[in-house]
Each structure stands twice: as structure tokens, then as C-alpha cells.
Write an enzyme that holds these catalytic residues in place. Structure first.
Site, mmCIF file in Angstrom:
data_model
loop_
_atom_site.group_PDB
_atom_site.id
_atom_site.type_symbol
_atom_site.label_atom_id
_atom_site.label_comp_id
_atom_site.label_asym_id
_atom_site.label_seq_id
_atom_site.Cartn_x
_atom_site.Cartn_y
_atom_site.Cartn_z
ATOM 1 N N SER A 15 31.441 38.623 50.446
ATOM 2 C CA SER A 15 32.867 38.631 50.806
ATOM 3 C C SER A 15 33.274 40.021 51.269
ATOM 4 C CB SER A 15 33.723 38.220 49.607
ATOM 5 O OG SER A 15 33.464 36.881 49.249
ATOM 6 N N ARG A 71 38.349 42.198 40.408
ATOM 7 C CA ARG A 71 37.347 42.923 41.186
ATOM 8 C C ARG A 71 37.416 44.435 40.977
ATOM 9 N NH1 ARG A 71 36.200 38.520 40.874
ATOM 10 N NH2 ARG A 71 35.646 37.024 42.503
ATOM 11 N N GLU A 107 36.493 44.528 49.911
ATOM 12 C CA GLU A 107 35.660 44.285 48.736
ATOM 13 C C GLU A 107 34.304 44.966 48.927
ATOM 14 O OE1 GLU A 107 33.894 40.487 46.221
ATOM 15 O OE2 GLU A 107 35.946 40.437 46.993
#
Length: 337
Positions: free
Chosen positions: A247, A198, A317
Site C-alpha cells: 500500500s 500505522r 505509507e
């Protein structure tokens, strides 16, 4: 000046509404002569994010194409901050708004997808991930089915190494085209992007405009079946019809964020108009009247409780951006932010 200024931004009306008497657009004046894209002063960011919260951007710019973007950056004084946003799916804008210029690439100028070989596609950064998956299906190129379930655009996928269903962007990228803050073009290889979970370590100041992706030859029926699996799974476990940002936290090593949130008793936790989803407790929801302050306070409360329960620091995130309103500052749960 030849500028395309958004309707409804008449300066006299802005003054009557009590906004700043001189906008950033006013101050820039003739510097932006020749810009063809859309310029909007005091643009309400709540209309551009899936959470539907956030204060105004000082100036919002949608370039007509890459040449227009380059000219704008060359003309913009270096001291003015620049922020690039995509479709706003994993973005939380604070209630005090965003200083400087917010750039969002237009679908017309940056939204094309083109098959350039038997296994490669060149895609603009403004293309939704789901549409990239559809383009690969049409071309009979496999390996892109995971994008069918990611609620973002290619630019964001490049920046955060977006992934799902066991596949990540790093596995598909060949090269990335970008423009820097001074209006210079760059081409980065997969290795130059510095991908990890990520995350990409490419310079933050780069604005990604397009990328070349590579998959493999595959029967369309097989690709379609994988895309259907992605969609079915997403609809069954995620609150996709709510005002959410996907998320909220990255998965910690050796665990899943939702498991740690559940263990800390935060499933369904509510602060103001913000709630951790009952369906998937790593999804934050605006239940109808949440503010950016509500959502960020909820997120930090969850982080604090998970730290107390499991000793794990959850990393955001969702990107949180902009200024807090006076007296409504959210304190991080740890010094890791």
C-alpha cells in the site's frame, strides 16, 4: 581487523569503477575491530528492496547477533547516521543513495521464533510476518492469521503497527526488546510503544531486536482456514507478483486511499517506468525500468490530484529514504510531509 567484508567489494576495484576513493569502512578503520557481522561498503540498495530501485548505502551492516550489534553501535562515531531496514517491502530508496550506515538484522541472529507459553511466542525482528503466522499455526495459537498476508518482517510490523483483515500488531504485542544508538538494551511494554494507526511513537532511534506476542488457544484447522482466506483475498485484489511496495498511502479518515485515487483518475497513471496498478490503484509498480525519482514523482502527482479532487491529503505509507540525485528533487504535494 577480523571483519567479515562482503565479496566483490575490493577497494582497488571500487576505485577503478569510479567510486569514492575512501569508503566509510576505510575511515572507520580499527574502530570496528572485533565486529563479527557482514560489512559492505557502497552497497547497492536496489538489490534489497521490492521496488528494486535506489542508490548505494555508504556502509551496509548485518550483525551476527544482538551482542555484535551492540558492539558495533558502541564503536560507531555518534555523528554517523544509522538507518535500519527490514526486508525492503515498503521502502523506496532514492537514487542518490543513503548516507551513513544501513543496518539489516540477519536471519541467523534475529530470525528465531519460540513458543514460551500456551499463548505466547517470542519472535526475532528479522522473522518474516508470514513465518510468524506459520509458527503460531504450528503452536495452535490464534490471532496471528493476519500476518500471513503482510509482506514484511516483525521489526517493521512493530515500528508501523502493521495490520490487515481487521487486526493490528498492537493487539498482539506484550513487550518489545530494543537496542538504542549507544548500544544500550531496552524492554518496552505495549503502552510504551504508543501505537496508533500505522504508527508507533517509540523513539525512532531504537532498533527492535525481538518481541513477545500473545494470542489465544485455537484449533489449527480454524487458524489454517483464516490464513487461507487472507491469502485468497490478497491474490485476488493485489498485484503481489509485481515489483511493488504494498500500500502506497495510508487510508484517510472515513475513506479508503484507493477510492480517492480512483476518483482522481489515477488508476493506471504512469510516469517513466512507474505506474499506479490497474488491479489495485493504491499500489505503485516498477514496470521494469523505473527509478526512485519516477516512483516518488508518481506518488506526489497522485497526492496532488487527490488533494485537488477531494481536498484530502494522502499520507505516505511507503517510507522514502536517502538522497536525491542532483537536479532530480521531488517536491511534496503539500507541507504535511
Amino acid at each position: 581487523m577480523g571483519l567479515c567484508v562482503a565479496a566483490g567489494t575490493d577497494r582497488s576495484r571500487a576505485r577503478r569503477r569510479g567510486r569514492r576513493s575512501v569508503t566509510l569502512l576505510d575511515r572507520l578503520g580499527d574502530r570496528l575491530s572485533g565486529i563479527r557481522g557482514r560489512l559492505t561498503p557502497d552497497a547497492p540498495m536496489r538489490k534489497l528492496t521490492w521496488f528494486q530501485v535506489g542508490g548505494p548505502a555508504d556502509l551496509f551492516f548485518q550483525p551476527a547477533d544482538e551482542d555484535d550489534l551492540i558492539l558495533f553501535l558502541q564503536r560507531l562515531p555518534e555523528e554517523i547516521p544509522v538507518l535500519v531496514v527490514g526486508v525492503g517491502s515498503n521502502l523506496l530508496v532514492r537514487d542518490g543513495g543513503i548516507e551513513g550506515v544501513v543496518i539489516r538484522l540477519s536471519a541467523k541472529g534475529f530470525g528465531a521464533a519460540e513458543q514460551i507459553s500456551q499463548t505466547r511466542i517470542r519472535a526475532g525482528a528479522a522473522i518474516p510476518d508470514k513465518r510468524l503466522a506459520a509458527s503460531a499455526l504450528d503452536a495452535g495459537i490464534g490471532g496471528f492469521h493476519f500476518y500471513h498476508g503482510i509482506p514484511g518482517a516483525v521489526g517493521g510490523a512493530l515500528r508501523m503497527n502493521a495490520g490487515a483483515n481487521g487486526v493490528e500488531t498492537v493487539e498482539r504485542v506484550v513487550e518489545v526488546h530494543a537496542v538504542d544508538r549507544h548500544g544500550r538494551r531496552h524492554v518496552l511494554s505495549n503502552a510504551d510503544m504508543g501505537y496508533s494507526y500505522r504508527h508507533a511513537s517509540a523513539p525512532e532511534g531504537l532498533i527492535f531486536t525481538a518481541a513477545v506476542f500473545e494470542g489465544y488457544r485455537c484449533e489449527p484447522l480454524e487458524i489454517r482456514a483464516k490464513m487461507d482466506e487472507v491469502q485468497t483475498h490478497r491474490e485476488s485484489v493485489q498485484p503481489i507478483r509485481e515489483k511493488t511496495g504494498g500500500s502506497t498511502f495510508k487510508n484517510p479518515p472515513q475513506s479508503s486511499a484507493w477510492k480517492e485515487i480512483d476518483k482522481a483518475g489515477c488508476r493506471g497513471l504512469t510516469i517513466g517506468g512507474a505506474q499506479m496498478s490497474e488491479m489495485h490503484c493504491n499500489f505503485m509498480i516498477n514496470t521494469g525500468d523505473a527509478t526512485g525519482f519516477d516512483l516518488e514523482t508518481l506518488g506526489e502527482t497522485v497526492r496532488r490530484r487527490v488533494l485537488q479532487t477531494s481536498g484530502i491529503v494522502l499520507d505516505w505509507e511507503i517510507k522514502r529514504l536517502g538522497r536525491f540525485e542532483a537536479g532530480r528533487i521531488v517536491t511534496p504535494a503539500s507541507d504535511s510531509d
